[in-house]
Motif scaffolding. Structure first.
Motif, PDB file in Angstrom:
ATOM      1  N   GLY A   1      -7.975  -4.314   2.767  1.00 54.30           N
ATOM      2  CA  GLY A   1      -7.210  -3.432   2.228  1.00 54.30           C
ATOM      3  C   GLY A   1      -7.069  -2.422   3.139  1.00 54.30           C
ATOM      4  N   PRO A   2      -6.513  -0.762   2.898  1.00 52.43           N
ATOM      5  CA  PRO A   2      -6.315  -0.208   1.771  1.00 52.43           C
ATOM      6  C   PRO A   2      -4.972  -1.037   0.316  1.00 52.43           C
ATOM      7  CG  PRO A   2      -5.327   0.955   3.173  1.00 52.43           C
ATOM      8  CD  PRO A   2      -5.334  -0.305   3.768  1.00 52.43           C
TER       9      PRO A   2
ATOM     10  N   HIS B   1       0.737  -1.046  -0.284  1.00 53.86           N
ATOM     11  CA  HIS B   1      -0.154   0.044  -0.052  1.00 53.86           C
ATOM     12  C   HIS B   1       0.836   0.814  -0.346  1.00 53.86           C
ATOM     13  CE1 HIS B   1      -2.899   2.465   2.305  1.00 53.86           C
ATOM     14  NE2 HIS B   1      -2.650   2.863   1.125  1.00 53.86           N
TER      15      HIS B   1
ATOM     16  N   VAL C   1      -4.383 -10.063  -0.638  1.00 51.41           N
ATOM     17  CA  VAL C   1      -4.967  -9.307   0.569  1.00 51.41           C
ATOM     18  C   VAL C   1      -5.919  -9.954   0.736  1.00 51.41           C
ATOM     19  CG1 VAL C   1      -5.842  -6.709  -0.048  1.00 51.41           C
ATOM     20  CG2 VAL C   1      -4.227  -6.800  -0.980  1.00 51.41           C
TER      21      VAL C   1
ATOM     22  N   SER D   1      -4.283  -2.783   6.310  1.00 52.77           N
ATOM     23  CA  SER D   1      -4.073  -4.211   4.916  1.00 52.77           C
ATOM     24  C   SER D   1      -3.453  -4.957   6.105  1.00 52.77           C
ATOM     25  CB  SER D   1      -3.168  -3.955   4.541  1.00 52.77           C
ATOM     26  OG  SER D   1      -3.305  -2.870   4.124  1.00 52.77           O
TER      27      SER D   1
ATOM     28  N   THR E   1      -3.815  -3.025  -2.135  1.00 50.97           N
ATOM     29  CA  THR E   1      -4.676  -3.710  -3.329  1.00 50.97           C
ATOM     30  C   THR E   1      -3.757  -5.020  -4.270  1.00 50.97           C
ATOM     31  OG1 THR E   1      -4.592  -1.863  -4.909  1.00 50.97           O
ATOM     32  CG2 THR E   1      -6.422  -1.836  -3.590  1.00 50.97           C
ATOM     33  N   LYS E   2      -2.734  -4.816  -4.250  1.00 43.22           N
ATOM     34  CA  LYS E   2      -1.453  -5.582  -4.591  1.00 43.22           C
ATOM     35  C   LYS E   2      -1.255  -6.636  -3.645  1.00 43.22           C
ATOM     36  CE  LYS E   2       0.430  -3.006  -8.032  1.00 43.22           C
ATOM     37  NZ  LYS E   2       1.035  -2.077  -8.412  1.00 43.22           N
TER      38      LYS E   2
END
Length: 149
Positions: free
Chosen positions: A128-129, A96, A125, A116, A131-132
């Motif tokens: 989140g936040p 993030h 994940v 996260s 996303t990868k």
């Protein structure tokens, strides 16, 4: 009005100061890059982190709890054991905003900055936040040793 202090030496010009600082920087760089110290090359035994020794030993398999893991800040890696005898490794840097993850428990790797959460199984994940997924890191398990490849 306050009296001015007199000096026996005139103040150096800006050009003189900049030139002197540059010369000191060059001298320091040349010294750092100078001849090789003979003591640094005299060791013939591979160190614990030497590539010739097969990688850096991070831990023993018994140090990594099942369903959890352990963070190795100095190496930028988190090692997990999602199920008995299965070991995975991921970058310990959150995708993030680059914080270092701080905990591994109950199947989740957590980041303290924005909370996260990532899977201990594949680094994906879970919350989140971010996303990868956390990028994989290469480890080898030999006997009871876990090494960073």
């Amino acid at each position: 009005m306050a009296p001015q202090a007199s000096s026996a030496f005139p103040a150096p010009s800006r050009r003189t100061v900049v030139a002197a600082v540059g010369a000191v920087g060059i001298a320091a760089a040349l010294t750092a890059c100078g001849s090789e110290d003979s003591s640094s090359s005299s060791s013939t035994a591979p160190s614990k982190g030497d590539a010739a020794a097969g990688g850096t030993v991070l831990a023993k398999t018994s140090d990594i709890p099942e369903g959890g893991g352990k963070i190795f800040k100095d190496h930028g890696v988190v090692v997990t054991q999602p199920s008995a005898g299965t070991f995975k490794a991921f970058s310990s840097t959150c995708t993030h905003q680059g914080c270092t993850v701080s905990g591994v428990a109950d199947g989740v790797i957590t980041c303290p900055c924005h909370h996260s959460a990532f899977s201990v199984t594949d680094g994906s994940v879970k919350k989140g936040p971010a996303t990868k997924a956390l990028p994989d890191k290469q480890i080898t398990v030999s006997g009871d040793s876990i090494k960073l490849a």
